[in-house]
Design a protein around this motif. Structure first.
Motif, PDB file in Angstrom:
ATOM      1  N   MET A  87      -1.449  -5.243 -12.684  1.00 25.18           N
ATOM      2  CA  MET A  87      -2.813  -4.897 -13.029  1.00 25.18           C
ATOM      3  C   MET A  87      -2.865  -4.563 -14.512  1.00 25.18           C
ATOM      4  SD  MET A  87      -5.200  -1.749 -11.720  1.00 25.18           S
ATOM      5  CE  MET A  87      -6.099  -2.622 -10.472  1.00 25.18           C
ATOM      6  N   ASP A  88      -3.752  -5.220 -15.213  1.00 25.27           N
ATOM      7  CA  ASP A  88      -3.964  -4.932 -16.623  1.00 25.27           C
ATOM      8  C   ASP A  88      -4.884  -3.728 -16.777  1.00 25.27           C
ATOM      9  OD1 ASP A  88      -2.371  -6.931 -17.688  1.00 25.27           O
ATOM     10  OD2 ASP A  88      -3.973  -8.411 -17.621  1.00 25.27           O
ATOM     11  N   VAL A  94      -8.748   4.910 -20.453  1.00 23.25           N
ATOM     12  CA  VAL A  94      -8.031   3.778 -19.871  1.00 23.25           C
ATOM     13  C   VAL A  94      -8.819   3.292 -18.664  1.00 23.25           C
ATOM     14  CG1 VAL A  94      -5.862   2.965 -18.896  1.00 23.25           C
ATOM     15  CG2 VAL A  94      -5.855   4.824 -20.583  1.00 23.25           C
ATOM     16  N   ARG A  95      -9.121   1.985 -18.653  1.00 22.34           N
ATOM     17  CA  ARG A  95      -9.859   1.394 -17.536  1.00 22.34           C
ATOM     18  C   ARG A  95      -9.010   0.286 -16.905  1.00 22.34           C
ATOM     19  NH1 ARG A  95     -15.291  -0.468 -19.228  1.00 22.34           N
ATOM     20  NH2 ARG A  95     -15.869   1.655 -18.682  1.00 22.34           N
ATOM     21  N   PRO A  96      -8.600   0.490 -15.656  1.00 20.74           N
ATOM     22  CA  PRO A  96      -7.898  -0.588 -14.953  1.00 20.74           C
ATOM     23  C   PRO A  96      -8.829  -1.783 -14.771  1.00 20.74           C
ATOM     24  CG  PRO A  96      -7.662   1.496 -13.794  1.00 20.74           C
ATOM     25  CD  PRO A  96      -8.700   1.693 -14.843  1.00 20.74           C
ATOM     26  N   ARG A  97      -8.278  -2.978 -14.933  1.00 21.35           N
ATOM     27  CA  ARG A  97      -9.071  -4.187 -14.734  1.00 21.35           C
ATOM     28  C   ARG A  97      -8.753  -4.762 -13.358  1.00 21.35           C
ATOM     29  NH1 ARG A  97      -8.526  -8.175 -19.489  1.00 21.35           N
ATOM     30  NH2 ARG A  97      -6.422  -7.405 -19.600  1.00 21.35           N
ATOM     31  N   GLY A  98      -9.566  -4.419 -12.424  1.00 20.78           N
ATOM     32  CA  GLY A  98      -9.387  -4.889 -11.064  1.00 20.78           C
ATOM     33  C   GLY A  98     -10.038  -3.929 -10.095  1.00 20.78           C
ATOM     34  N   ALA A  99     -10.460  -4.470  -8.968  1.00 18.55           N
ATOM     35  CA  ALA A  99     -11.169  -3.660  -7.984  1.00 18.55           C
ATOM     36  C   ALA A  99     -10.227  -2.929  -7.039  1.00 18.55           C
ATOM     37  CB  ALA A  99     -12.127  -4.541  -7.178  1.00 18.55           C
ATOM     38  N   ARG A 100      -8.973  -3.363  -6.977  1.00 18.65           N
ATOM     39  CA  ARG A 100      -8.044  -2.774  -6.010  1.00 18.65           C
ATOM     40  C   ARG A 100      -6.823  -2.196  -6.722  1.00 18.65           C
ATOM     41  NH1 ARG A 100      -8.874  -4.391  -0.732  1.00 18.65           N
ATOM     42  NH2 ARG A 100      -6.675  -4.079  -0.242  1.00 18.65           N
ATOM     43  N   LEU A 101      -6.565  -0.940  -6.448  1.00 20.24           N
ATOM     44  CA  LEU A 101      -5.328  -0.314  -6.904  1.00 20.24           C
ATOM     45  C   LEU A 101      -4.530  -0.040  -5.634  1.00 20.24           C
ATOM     46  CD1 LEU A 101      -3.543   0.683  -9.115  1.00 20.24           C
ATOM     47  CD2 LEU A 101      -4.974   2.684  -9.363  1.00 20.24           C
ATOM     48  N   ASP A 102      -3.783  -1.061  -5.244  1.00 16.66           N
ATOM     49  CA  ASP A 102      -3.051  -1.030  -3.979  1.00 16.66           C
ATOM     50  C   ASP A 102      -1.589  -1.360  -4.228  1.00 16.66           C
ATOM     51  OD1 ASP A 102      -3.143  -3.756  -4.496  1.00 16.66           O
ATOM     52  OD2 ASP A 102      -4.519  -4.210  -2.869  1.00 16.66           O
ATOM     53  N   SER A 157     -14.139   3.503 -12.571  1.00 15.19           N
ATOM     54  CA  SER A 157     -15.453   2.999 -12.167  1.00 15.19           C
ATOM     55  C   SER A 157     -15.414   1.611 -11.539  1.00 15.19           C
ATOM     56  CB  SER A 157     -16.413   2.996 -13.357  1.00 15.19           C
ATOM     57  OG  SER A 157     -15.927   2.165 -14.394  1.00 15.19           O
ATOM     58  N   GLU A 158     -14.406   0.810 -11.859  1.00 11.72           N
ATOM     59  CA  GLU A 158     -14.323  -0.545 -11.301  1.00 11.72           C
ATOM     60  C   GLU A 158     -13.398  -0.629 -10.089  1.00 11.72           C
ATOM     61  OE1 GLU A 158     -13.497  -3.452 -14.305  1.00 11.72           O
ATOM     62  OE2 GLU A 158     -15.071  -2.687 -15.620  1.00 11.72           O
ATOM     63  N   VAL A 159     -12.706   0.456  -9.782  1.00 11.77           N
ATOM     64  CA  VAL A 159     -11.764   0.453  -8.661  1.00 11.77           C
ATOM     65  C   VAL A 159     -12.520   0.853  -7.395  1.00 11.77           C
ATOM     66  CG1 VAL A 159      -9.643   1.438  -7.722  1.00 11.77           C
ATOM     67  CG2 VAL A 159      -9.832   1.001 -10.182  1.00 11.77           C
ATOM     68  N   THR A 160     -12.630  -0.082  -6.475  1.00 13.12           N
ATOM     69  CA  THR A 160     -13.361   0.178  -5.229  1.00 13.12           C
ATOM     70  C   THR A 160     -12.435   0.431  -4.045  1.00 13.12           C
ATOM     71  OG1 THR A 160     -13.502  -2.196  -4.785  1.00 13.12           O
ATOM     72  CG2 THR A 160     -15.359  -1.171  -5.963  1.00 13.12           C
ATOM     73  N   PHE A 161     -11.119   0.183  -4.233  1.00 14.48           N
ATOM     74  CA  PHE A 161     -10.156   0.415  -3.161  1.00 14.48           C
ATOM     75  C   PHE A 161      -8.888   1.005  -3.758  1.00 14.48           C
ATOM     76  CE2 PHE A 161      -6.518  -0.734  -0.546  1.00 14.48           C
ATOM     77  CZ  PHE A 161      -6.926  -0.285   0.696  1.00 14.48           C
ATOM     78  N   LEU A 162      -8.415   2.089  -3.164  1.00 14.94           N
ATOM     79  CA  LEU A 162      -7.189   2.743  -3.594  1.00 14.94           C
ATOM     80  C   LEU A 162      -6.441   3.159  -2.346  1.00 14.94           C
ATOM     81  CD1 LEU A 162      -6.319   4.751  -6.486  1.00 14.94           C
ATOM     82  CD2 LEU A 162      -6.442   6.191  -4.485  1.00 14.94           C
ATOM     83  N   ASP A 163      -5.195   2.697  -2.215  1.00 12.02           N
ATOM     84  CA  ASP A 163      -4.396   3.102  -1.053  1.00 12.02           C
ATOM     85  C   ASP A 163      -3.323   4.094  -1.512  1.00 12.02           C
ATOM     86  OD1 ASP A 163      -2.410   1.572  -2.262  1.00 12.02           O
ATOM     87  OD2 ASP A 163      -2.323   0.059  -0.674  1.00 12.02           O
ATOM     88  N   SER A 164      -2.394   4.419  -0.628  1.00 13.75           N
ATOM     89  CA  SER A 164      -1.373   5.413  -0.971  1.00 13.75           C
ATOM     90  C   SER A 164      -0.494   4.954  -2.132  1.00 13.75           C
ATOM     91  CB  SER A 164      -0.511   5.742   0.257  1.00 13.75           C
ATOM     92  OG  SER A 164       0.140   4.581   0.731  1.00 13.75           O
ATOM     93  N   SER A 165      -0.240   3.660  -2.232  1.00 12.25           N
ATOM     94  CA  SER A 165       0.542   3.143  -3.358  1.00 12.25           C
ATOM     95  C   SER A 165      -0.219   3.319  -4.667  1.00 12.25           C
ATOM     96  CB  SER A 165       0.881   1.667  -3.157  1.00 12.25           C
ATOM     97  OG  SER A 165       1.700   1.500  -2.034  1.00 12.25           O
ATOM     98  N   LEU A 221      -2.538   5.595  -5.218  1.00  5.78           N
ATOM     99  CA  LEU A 221      -2.539   7.027  -5.489  1.00  5.78           C
ATOM    100  C   LEU A 221      -1.203   7.446  -6.103  1.00  5.78           C
ATOM    101  CD1 LEU A 221      -4.075   9.705  -5.236  1.00  5.78           C
ATOM    102  CD2 LEU A 221      -3.093   9.927  -2.951  1.00  5.78           C
ATOM    103  N   GLY A 222      -0.131   6.909  -5.544  1.00  2.00           N
ATOM    104  CA  GLY A 222       1.197   7.189  -6.093  1.00  2.00           C
ATOM    105  C   GLY A 222       1.337   6.707  -7.523  1.00  2.00           C
ATOM    106  N   ALA A 223       0.709   5.585  -7.853  1.00  2.00           N
ATOM    107  CA  ALA A 223       0.767   5.057  -9.219  1.00  2.00           C
ATOM    108  C   ALA A 223       0.022   5.966 -10.191  1.00  2.00           C
ATOM    109  CB  ALA A 223       0.190   3.646  -9.255  1.00  2.00           C
ATOM    110  N   VAL A 224      -1.088   6.541  -9.744  1.00  2.00           N
ATOM    111  CA  VAL A 224      -1.834   7.483 -10.600  1.00  2.00           C
ATOM    112  C   VAL A 224      -0.989   8.737 -10.827  1.00  2.00           C
ATOM    113  CG1 VAL A 224      -3.890   8.927 -10.776  1.00  2.00           C
ATOM    114  CG2 VAL A 224      -4.089   6.578  -9.920  1.00  2.00           C
ATOM    115  N   VAL A 225      -0.356   9.227  -9.779  1.00  2.00           N
ATOM    116  CA  VAL A 225       0.510  10.401  -9.905  1.00  2.00           C
ATOM    117  C   VAL A 225       1.700  10.073 -10.818  1.00  2.00           C
ATOM    118  CG1 VAL A 225       2.050  11.966  -8.649  1.00  2.00           C
ATOM    119  CG2 VAL A 225      -0.214  11.408  -7.726  1.00  2.00           C
TER     120      VAL A 225
END
Length: 111
Positions: free
Chosen positions: A1-2, A14-22, A49-57, A59-63
């Motif tokens: 993910m860029d 910092v803005r992730p480019r993508g709707a899913r952070l999985d 603002s552009e991330v519409t889905f976040l799973d445990s992975s 969340l772990g990446a944000v941490v």
């Protein structure tokens, strides 16, 4: 993910480019966040603002991104979509991170 990063004084947004952070995006997100945080000022605001889905992975990446911070730096979150905000609430991570309604709100905060 860029990710896109922009500097606003001591604040790096910092803005992730993508709707899913999985699971598929988490490793790329972490890889891109590390150099951004190394170059960032005292505050790093993650605009979700552009991330519409976040799973445990995700969340772990944000941490994990929080672990890249140097002394005196802080990671804050902004503009969580409802589904992402729910994950942070359910996991009580909303008590770990400062969360702002929007990026402009985060930029107005003076620490």
């Amino acid at each position: 993910m860029d990710v896109d990063a922009s500097r606003h004084g001591a604040v790096t947004v910092v803005r992730p480019r993508g709707a899913r952070l999985d699971a598929l995006a988490a490793l790329g997100f972490k890889d891109r966040m590390q150099p951004v945080i190394e170059e960032a000022g005292a505050r790093v605001v993650l605009d979700l603002s552009e991330v519409t889905f976040l799973d445990s992975s995700g969340l772990g990446a944000v941490v994990a991104a929080q672990r890249f911070l140097r002394a005196g730096q802080v990671l804050e979150l902004a503009a969580l979509t409802p589904a992402v905000a729910r994950v942070f609430r359910l996991t009580r991570m909303d008590t770990v991170f400062a969360i702002h309604p929007g990026v402009d709100d985060a930029l107005r905060v003076v620490l």
